[in-house]
Design a protein around this motif. Sequence first.
Motif, PDB file in Angstrom:
ATOM      1  N   GLY A  91    -128.696 -15.238 -33.477  1.00 21.65           N
ATOM      2  CA  GLY A  91    -128.259 -15.974 -34.654  1.00 21.65           C
ATOM      3  C   GLY A  91    -129.327 -16.880 -35.221  1.00 21.65           C
ATOM      4  O   GLY A  91    -130.146 -17.440 -34.492  1.00 21.65           O
ATOM      5  N   PHE A  92    -129.312 -17.018 -36.548  1.00 21.91           N
ATOM      6  CA  PHE A  92    -130.223 -17.922 -37.258  1.00 21.91           C
ATOM      7  C   PHE A  92    -129.386 -18.909 -38.062  1.00 21.91           C
ATOM      8  O   PHE A  92    -128.531 -18.501 -38.855  1.00 21.91           O
ATOM      9  N   VAL A  93    -129.624 -20.183 -37.826  1.00 17.68           N
ATOM     10  CA  VAL A  93    -128.913 -21.241 -38.537  1.00 17.68           C
ATOM     11  C   VAL A  93    -129.959 -22.104 -39.225  1.00 17.68           C
ATOM     12  O   VAL A  93    -130.904 -22.578 -38.578  1.00 17.68           O
ATOM     13  N   PHE A  94    -129.815 -22.337 -40.533  1.00 13.73           N
ATOM     14  CA  PHE A  94    -130.871 -23.062 -41.247  1.00 13.73           C
ATOM     15  C   PHE A  94    -130.315 -23.776 -42.475  1.00 13.73           C
ATOM     16  O   PHE A  94    -129.284 -23.397 -43.040  1.00 13.73           O
ATOM     17  N   ARG A  95    -131.044 -24.828 -42.836  1.00 14.17           N
ATOM     18  CA  ARG A  95    -130.784 -25.604 -44.047  1.00 14.17           C
ATOM     19  C   ARG A  95    -131.940 -26.567 -44.243  1.00 14.17           C
ATOM     20  O   ARG A  95    -132.373 -27.231 -43.300  1.00 14.17           O
ATOM     21  N   GLY A  96    -132.452 -26.645 -45.437  1.00 14.00           N
ATOM     22  CA  GLY A  96    -133.510 -27.605 -45.748  1.00 14.00           C
ATOM     23  C   GLY A  96    -134.718 -27.457 -44.846  1.00 14.00           C
ATOM     24  O   GLY A  96    -135.423 -26.449 -44.873  1.00 14.00           O
ATOM     25  N   ASP A  97    -134.981 -28.469 -44.013  1.00 14.67           N
ATOM     26  CA  ASP A  97    -136.146 -28.478 -43.129  1.00 14.67           C
ATOM     27  C   ASP A  97    -135.843 -27.938 -41.723  1.00 14.67           C
ATOM     28  O   ASP A  97    -136.711 -27.977 -40.849  1.00 14.67           O
ATOM     29  N   VAL A  98    -134.625 -27.464 -41.505  1.00 10.02           N
ATOM     30  CA  VAL A  98    -134.220 -27.046 -40.164  1.00 10.02           C
ATOM     31  C   VAL A  98    -134.012 -25.535 -40.128  1.00 10.02           C
ATOM     32  O   VAL A  98    -133.276 -24.975 -40.958  1.00 10.02           O
ATOM     33  N   PHE A  99    -134.680 -24.912 -39.166  1.00  9.99           N
ATOM     34  CA  PHE A  99    -134.459 -23.482 -38.928  1.00  9.99           C
ATOM     35  C   PHE A  99    -134.350 -23.270 -37.420  1.00  9.99           C
ATOM     36  O   PHE A  99    -135.260 -23.611 -36.664  1.00  9.99           O
ATOM     37  N   VAL A 100    -133.234 -22.706 -36.983  1.00  5.85           N
ATOM     38  CA  VAL A 100    -132.955 -22.537 -35.552  1.00  5.85           C
ATOM     39  C   VAL A 100    -132.553 -21.098 -35.294  1.00  5.85           C
ATOM     40  O   VAL A 100    -131.749 -20.520 -36.040  1.00  5.85           O
ATOM     41  N   SER A 101    -133.126 -20.511 -34.258  1.00  4.19           N
ATOM     42  CA  SER A 101    -132.655 -19.208 -33.765  1.00  4.19           C
ATOM     43  C   SER A 101    -132.052 -19.421 -32.382  1.00  4.19           C
ATOM     44  O   SER A 101    -132.607 -20.150 -31.563  1.00  4.19           O
ATOM     45  N   VAL A 102    -130.918 -18.789 -32.143  1.00  5.21           N
ATOM     46  CA  VAL A 102    -130.194 -18.977 -30.887  1.00  5.21           C
ATOM     47  C   VAL A 102    -129.831 -17.612 -30.303  1.00  5.21           C
ATOM     48  O   VAL A 102    -129.285 -16.757 -31.008  1.00  5.21           O
ATOM     49  N   CYS A 103    -130.150 -17.433 -29.036  1.00  7.17           N
ATOM     50  CA  CYS A 103    -129.742 -16.231 -28.311  1.00  7.17           C
ATOM     51  C   CYS A 103    -129.372 -16.651 -26.890  1.00  7.17           C
ATOM     52  O   CYS A 103    -130.118 -17.405 -26.251  1.00  7.17           O
ATOM     53  N   ASN A 104    -128.246 -16.189 -26.427  1.00  7.94           N
ATOM     54  CA  ASN A 104    -127.777 -16.563 -25.100  1.00  7.94           C
ATOM     55  C   ASN A 104    -128.351 -15.692 -23.991  1.00  7.94           C
ATOM     56  O   ASN A 104    -127.916 -15.794 -22.841  1.00  7.94           O
ATOM     57  N   PHE A 105    -129.294 -14.836 -24.343  1.00  9.26           N
ATOM     58  CA  PHE A 105    -129.968 -13.985 -23.361  1.00  9.26           C
ATOM     59  C   PHE A 105    -131.470 -14.058 -23.598  1.00  9.26           C
ATOM     60  O   PHE A 105    -131.918 -14.351 -24.710  1.00  9.26           O
ATOM     61  N   LYS A 106    -132.233 -13.789 -22.561  1.00  9.84           N
ATOM     62  CA  LYS A 106    -133.683 -13.754 -22.691  1.00  9.84           C
ATOM     63  C   LYS A 106    -134.084 -12.339 -23.103  1.00  9.84           C
ATOM     64  O   LYS A 106    -133.974 -11.395 -22.310  1.00  9.84           O
ATOM     65  N   ILE A 107    -134.525 -12.191 -24.325  1.00  9.68           N
ATOM     66  CA  ILE A 107    -134.864 -10.875 -24.851  1.00  9.68           C
ATOM     67  C   ILE A 107    -136.378 -10.778 -25.063  1.00  9.68           C
ATOM     68  O   ILE A 107    -137.059 -11.775 -25.301  1.00  9.68           O
ATOM     69  N   ASP A 108    -136.877  -9.560 -24.987  1.00  8.78           N
ATOM     70  CA  ASP A 108    -138.325  -9.338 -25.054  1.00  8.78           C
ATOM     71  C   ASP A 108    -138.899  -9.552 -26.458  1.00  8.78           C
ATOM     72  O   ASP A 108    -140.054  -9.929 -26.609  1.00  8.78           O
ATOM     73  N   MET A 109    -138.082  -9.274 -27.472  1.00  9.26           N
ATOM     74  CA  MET A 109    -138.627  -9.221 -28.827  1.00  9.26           C
ATOM     75  C   MET A 109    -139.125 -10.575 -29.329  1.00  9.26           C
ATOM     76  O   MET A 109    -140.092 -10.623 -30.096  1.00  9.26           O
ATOM     77  N   LEU A 110    -138.510 -11.688 -28.922  1.00 10.29           N
ATOM     78  CA  LEU A 110    -138.916 -12.988 -29.449  1.00 10.29           C
ATOM     79  C   LEU A 110    -140.319 -13.363 -29.000  1.00 10.29           C
ATOM     80  O   LEU A 110    -141.169 -13.748 -29.816  1.00 10.29           O
ATOM     81  N   HIS A 111    -140.581 -13.273 -27.709  1.00  7.41           N
ATOM     82  CA  HIS A 111    -141.919 -13.590 -27.201  1.00  7.41           C
ATOM     83  C   HIS A 111    -142.945 -12.614 -27.777  1.00  7.41           C
ATOM     84  O   HIS A 111    -144.072 -13.003 -28.139  1.00  7.41           O
ATOM     85  N   ASP A 112    -142.579 -11.358 -27.894  1.00  7.26           N
ATOM     86  CA  ASP A 112    -143.488 -10.362 -28.453  1.00  7.26           C
ATOM     87  C   ASP A 112    -143.797 -10.667 -29.916  1.00  7.26           C
ATOM     88  O   ASP A 112    -144.936 -10.512 -30.362  1.00  7.26           O
ATOM     89  N   PHE A 113    -142.781 -11.116 -30.674  1.00  7.51           N
ATOM     90  CA  PHE A 113    -143.002 -11.432 -32.077  1.00  7.51           C
ATOM     91  C   PHE A 113    -143.965 -12.606 -32.247  1.00  7.51           C
ATOM     92  O   PHE A 113    -144.841 -12.583 -33.121  1.00  7.51           O
ATOM     93  N   VAL A 114    -143.808 -13.621 -31.405  1.00  6.85           N
ATOM     94  CA  VAL A 114    -144.711 -14.775 -31.473  1.00  6.85           C
ATOM     95  C   VAL A 114    -146.145 -14.339 -31.170  1.00  6.85           C
ATOM     96  O   VAL A 114    -147.088 -14.718 -31.877  1.00  6.85           O
ATOM     97  N   THR A 115    -146.322 -13.548 -30.131  1.00  5.90           N
ATOM     98  CA  THR A 115    -147.664 -13.062 -29.777  1.00  5.90           C
ATOM     99  C   THR A 115    -148.253 -12.214 -30.890  1.00  5.90           C
ATOM    100  O   THR A 115    -149.433 -12.342 -31.237  1.00  5.90           O
ATOM    101  N   TYR A 116    -147.428 -11.346 -31.465  1.00  6.18           N
ATOM    102  CA  TYR A 116    -147.883 -10.476 -32.553  1.00  6.18           C
ATOM    103  C   TYR A 116    -148.276 -11.293 -33.783  1.00  6.18           C
ATOM    104  O   TYR A 116    -149.282 -10.982 -34.458  1.00  6.18           O
ATOM    105  N   SER A 117    -147.501 -12.345 -34.095  1.00  4.50           N
ATOM    106  CA  SER A 117    -147.797 -13.158 -35.272  1.00  4.50           C
ATOM    107  C   SER A 117    -149.144 -13.869 -35.141  1.00  4.50           C
ATOM    108  O   SER A 117    -149.873 -14.032 -36.127  1.00  4.50           O
TER     109      SER A 117
END
Length: 310
Positions: A91-117
């Motif tokens: 899930g992504f929750v955002f407004r104005g200056d706040v952007f939050v992503s929330v996942c209740n599991f540890k998934i591979d794609m988030l760390h991979d996306f940061v490294t790729y970026s």
Amino acid sequence: MINFYQNNGKGFELAQTWTPKCWVCLECPSGEERKYLIDKLGVPEAFLNDIDDNDERPRREVEDDDWQMIVIRAPYRREDSLNDYSTVPLGFVFRGDVFVSVCNFKIDMLHDFVTYSVRKQITVANYYELIMRLMLSSSVWFLKYLKFINMQITALEAELQRFVRNDEIIQLQRLGNSLVYFETSLKGNDVLFYRMMHTKKINEVCDEELTEDVEIELKQAEETTSIYRNVARSMSSSYSSVISNNINATMKRLTSITLIIMFPTLIASLYGMNVPNYMENNNLAFVYIIGTSIVLSLVLFCILRKRNLF
């Protein structure tokens, strides 16, 4: 676990504390981290509760105070097993200056996306573009897991051609279930993507080339999942039929053996009774009985063999 990422033109780099317009990334959030989001950043608790639901479908919701929530399904592989694949809500929750992503599991794609970026030095202009890039990353990881699943299906097929056993059939069924989860989640992500693209505000701020890439990867992941699911379903059905046929053949053979043994048993039972049978004084009675039993058994064996029942 909570991480703060800043996009400074060289990809997303880890920061120590929250700053306006940074990406707050939560994986397996604790009670204190949830409280931080609600009390410090003002994130609506109702949105977090929705993301906590493991069956939450891809959707977009907007509140009156401009808080927005977008939920997608991301691929997930259990850490304690290499063969259990599923999908979880991201899930992504955002407004104005706040952007939050929330996942209740540890998934591979988030760390991979940061490294790729960082490697590609990706710059994100707005929150919607970041969500699109994460949707693209999600589709790529669906395809990666699909390759692993296809390799496992191929290995199971080779093993089943040597020995048809229940363990391989069960494993094939589990992979088929994973593909069903993948296909359902990808369809949900696809519907959400097109709804977002038909929203005028989102369509105006998103890069056209990026949205085209997301659409292509989503379609490719959907089609690949459908193909592998049909293959797994066909294999599971075929080898289940093979097991059933083997059982039928075994039962047929056992029945034939029972019939062949029945005649010697019947003759021995008749002449073994303690009543006059006109052969009790014959010195060759045993030979006659054994010979007759063998001849009848051979005749029955030939008949069953000729009719393919043995």
